[in-house]
Motif scaffolding. Structure first.
Motif, PDB file in Angstrom:
ATOM      1  N   ARG A 205       0.840  -1.218   0.000  1.00  0.00           N
ATOM      2  CA  ARG A 205       0.000   0.000   0.000  1.00  0.00           C
ATOM      3  C   ARG A 205       0.867   1.258   0.000  1.00  0.00           C
ATOM      4  O   ARG A 205       0.605   2.217  -0.719  1.00  0.00           O
ATOM      5  N   VAL A 206       1.895   1.222   0.841  1.00  0.00           N
ATOM      6  CA  VAL A 206       2.789   2.387   0.959  1.00  0.00           C
ATOM      7  C   VAL A 206       3.696   2.485  -0.272  1.00  0.00           C
ATOM      8  O   VAL A 206       3.904   3.577  -0.806  1.00  0.00           O
ATOM      9  N   PHE A 207       4.198   1.327  -0.732  1.00  0.00           N
ATOM     10  CA  PHE A 207       5.062   1.341  -1.927  1.00  0.00           C
ATOM     11  C   PHE A 207       4.302   1.952  -3.108  1.00  0.00           C
ATOM     12  O   PHE A 207       4.839   2.798  -3.825  1.00  0.00           O
ATOM     13  N   ASP A 208       3.066   1.511  -3.294  1.00  0.00           N
ATOM     14  CA  ASP A 208       2.270   2.008  -4.429  1.00  0.00           C
ATOM     15  C   ASP A 208       1.987   3.506  -4.285  1.00  0.00           C
ATOM     16  O   ASP A 208       1.983   4.242  -5.257  1.00  0.00           O
ATOM     17  N   PHE A 209       1.746   3.905  -3.053  1.00  0.00           N
ATOM     18  CA  PHE A 209       1.413   5.308  -2.787  1.00  0.00           C
ATOM     19  C   PHE A 209       2.581   6.236  -3.147  1.00  0.00           C
ATOM     20  O   PHE A 209       2.403   7.331  -3.664  1.00  0.00           O
ATOM     21  N   ALA A 210       3.792   5.779  -2.858  1.00  0.00           N
ATOM     22  CA  ALA A 210       4.986   6.620  -3.083  1.00  0.00           C
ATOM     23  C   ALA A 210       5.550   6.466  -4.496  1.00  0.00           C
ATOM     24  O   ALA A 210       6.531   7.135  -4.846  1.00  0.00           O
ATOM     25  N   ARG A 211       4.908   5.622  -5.289  1.00  0.00           N
ATOM     26  CA  ARG A 211       5.411   5.263  -6.622  1.00  0.00           C
ATOM     27  C   ARG A 211       5.928   6.453  -7.444  1.00  0.00           C
ATOM     28  O   ARG A 211       5.199   7.417  -7.685  1.00  0.00           O
ATOM     29  N   GLY A 212       7.186   6.377  -7.843  1.00  0.00           N
ATOM     30  CA  GLY A 212       7.757   7.331  -8.797  1.00  0.00           C
ATOM     31  C   GLY A 212       7.951   8.751  -8.274  1.00  0.00           C
ATOM     32  O   GLY A 212       8.217   9.661  -9.075  1.00  0.00           O
ATOM     33  N   ALA A 213       7.843   8.961  -6.978  1.00  0.00           N
ATOM     34  CA  ALA A 213       7.970  10.332  -6.447  1.00  0.00           C
ATOM     35  C   ALA A 213       9.368  10.895  -6.704  1.00  0.00           C
ATOM     36  O   ALA A 213      10.359  10.165  -6.687  1.00  0.00           O
ATOM     37  N   ASP A 214       9.433  12.192  -6.941  1.00  0.00           N
ATOM     38  CA  ASP A 214      10.739  12.848  -7.073  1.00  0.00           C
ATOM     39  C   ASP A 214      11.431  12.873  -5.723  1.00  0.00           C
ATOM     40  O   ASP A 214      12.642  12.689  -5.640  1.00  0.00           O
ATOM     41  N   ILE A 215      10.639  13.131  -4.686  1.00  0.00           N
ATOM     42  CA  ILE A 215      11.193  13.178  -3.331  1.00  0.00           C
ATOM     43  C   ILE A 215      10.281  12.411  -2.378  1.00  0.00           C
ATOM     44  O   ILE A 215       9.057  12.614  -2.369  1.00  0.00           O
ATOM     45  N   LEU A 216      10.868  11.514  -1.606  1.00  0.00           N
ATOM     46  CA  LEU A 216      10.133  10.804  -0.554  1.00  0.00           C
ATOM     47  C   LEU A 216      10.748  11.173   0.790  1.00  0.00           C
ATOM     48  O   LEU A 216      11.920  10.895   1.042  1.00  0.00           O
ATOM     49  N   ILE A 217       9.951  11.838   1.633  1.00  0.00           N
ATOM     50  CA  ILE A 217      10.375  12.149   3.000  1.00  0.00           C
ATOM     51  C   ILE A 217       9.763  11.061   3.874  1.00  0.00           C
ATOM     52  O   ILE A 217       8.530  10.938   3.926  1.00  0.00           O
ATOM     53  N   HIS A 218      10.596  10.234   4.496  1.00  0.00           N
ATOM     54  CA  HIS A 218      10.044   9.077   5.227  1.00  0.00           C
ATOM     55  C   HIS A 218      10.640   8.936   6.627  1.00  0.00           C
ATOM     56  O   HIS A 218      11.837   9.108   6.830  1.00  0.00           O
TER      57      HIS A 218
END
Ligand SMILES: [Zn+2]
Ligand SMILES: [Zn+2]
Length: 298
Positions: A205-218
């Motif tokens: 669910r989280v992987f799909d949500f963040a898919r292809g983002a330029d920036i991921l703040i996690h």
């Protein structure tokens, strides 16, 4: 889009000589869309500095304040956000709520006269509350998508897209484990059910949500060794942050929500371990650690 980090620390402010480089203020991230529109993620103590800068600029402020969840470290800077005291300013506060914990109440209760001298209804800025769930919400000319993440009570992760650019903000999130979820009772039942319903790895669910983002703040609160003693606290260790970034094929991962016990040297060490791991596994993204005052533009 432009991003500036005003607060990067999880749980509690950690001022002092050992945290000056990465910062001691709790979560607050300023995002500027292409036309300069202001979107703020979370109201940790970092929001005080942002507010002071906005006051110095002297212009009227119309902004969205997007709250991940109601834990102190994500709201306790709001009563010290000076632009909220100024007539003519306008804020739309977006966040999750439940039947018993309403979004307005989350902000208002911490300003109850027992805790704070000035009450929410005395603020002169126009403040509108927009409670959301998992949905798509327009924010100026950008699109905000929200996802319940795995954190005690309820917490939202956000994906903000504008002009072909995307940033994902997931401040507090723990790897979801089916067995652990059966024994831990402090995450919202509806949220647990959503993860349980996923076939295969529930974190998809989280992987799909963040898919292809330029920036991921996690969320990268712990080392894997520390995490073992904090299962159920709602936070990630760096190997999981790397996994989210790799599975989602993001371009840049920003380690965020640093643990209160980690000084600058410890965060350097975690970042070095991440960079090494990325090389070993031949991952294709860049990794940096969020530092107070750091700006990103892309
Ligand atoms: Zn937090
Ligand atoms: Zn939290």
């Amino acid at each position: 889009m432009k991003i500036k980090f005003w607060g990067t620390r999880g749980s509690i402010p950690t001022p002092g000589k050992d945290t000056v480089r990465y910062g001691g203020n709790t979560p607050c991230v300023e995002v500027r869309l292409n036309d300069g529109s202001l979107v703020i993620f979370d109201a940790g103590t970092g929001i005080r500095g942002l507010g002071d800068e906005l006051m110095t600029a002297g212009e009227s402020v119309k902004a969205y304040l997007i709250i991940s969840h109601a834990h102190w470290d994500h709201i306790h800077g709001f009563p010290f956000f000076k632009p909220a005291f100024i007539s003519g300013n306008e804020f739309t506060i977006i966040g999750a709520q439940s039947k018993v914990v309403k979004l307005r109440k989350v902000i208002a209760d911490q300003m109850d006269k027992v805790y704070f001298p000035i009450q929410l209804n005395a603020l002169k800025a126009k403040i509108k509350f927009v409670p959301i769930k998992e949905q798509v919400t327009p924010v100026f000319d950008a699109t905000l998508t929200s996802l319940y993440v795995n954190h005690p009570a309820f917490s939202l992760g956000y994906r903000l897209s504008s002009g072909g650019r995307t940033m994902v903000y997931i401040s507090d999130n723990e790897p979801f484990d089916r067995e652990v979820a059966k024994s831990i009772k402090n995450v919202d039942k509806i949220v647990v059910a959503k993860y349980m319903a996923v076939k295969g790895d529930p974190n998809q669910r989280v992987f799909d949500f963040a898919r292809g983002a330029d920036i991921l703040i996690h969320d990268t609160t712990y080392t894997p060794e520390e995490y073992v003693n904090h299962v159920g606290w709602g936070h990630s260790h760096y190997l999981f942050s790397l996994k989210v970034a790799a599975e989602a094929r993001v371009k840049k991962l920003v380690l965020f929500h640093h643990d209160q016990t980690h000084d600058d040297n410890k965060i350097d060490e975690i970042l070095q371990k991440c960079v090494k791991e990325i090389k070993t596994r031949n991952y294709q993204f860049e990794c940096i650690a969020a530092a107070e005052g750091m700006e990103l533009e892309w």
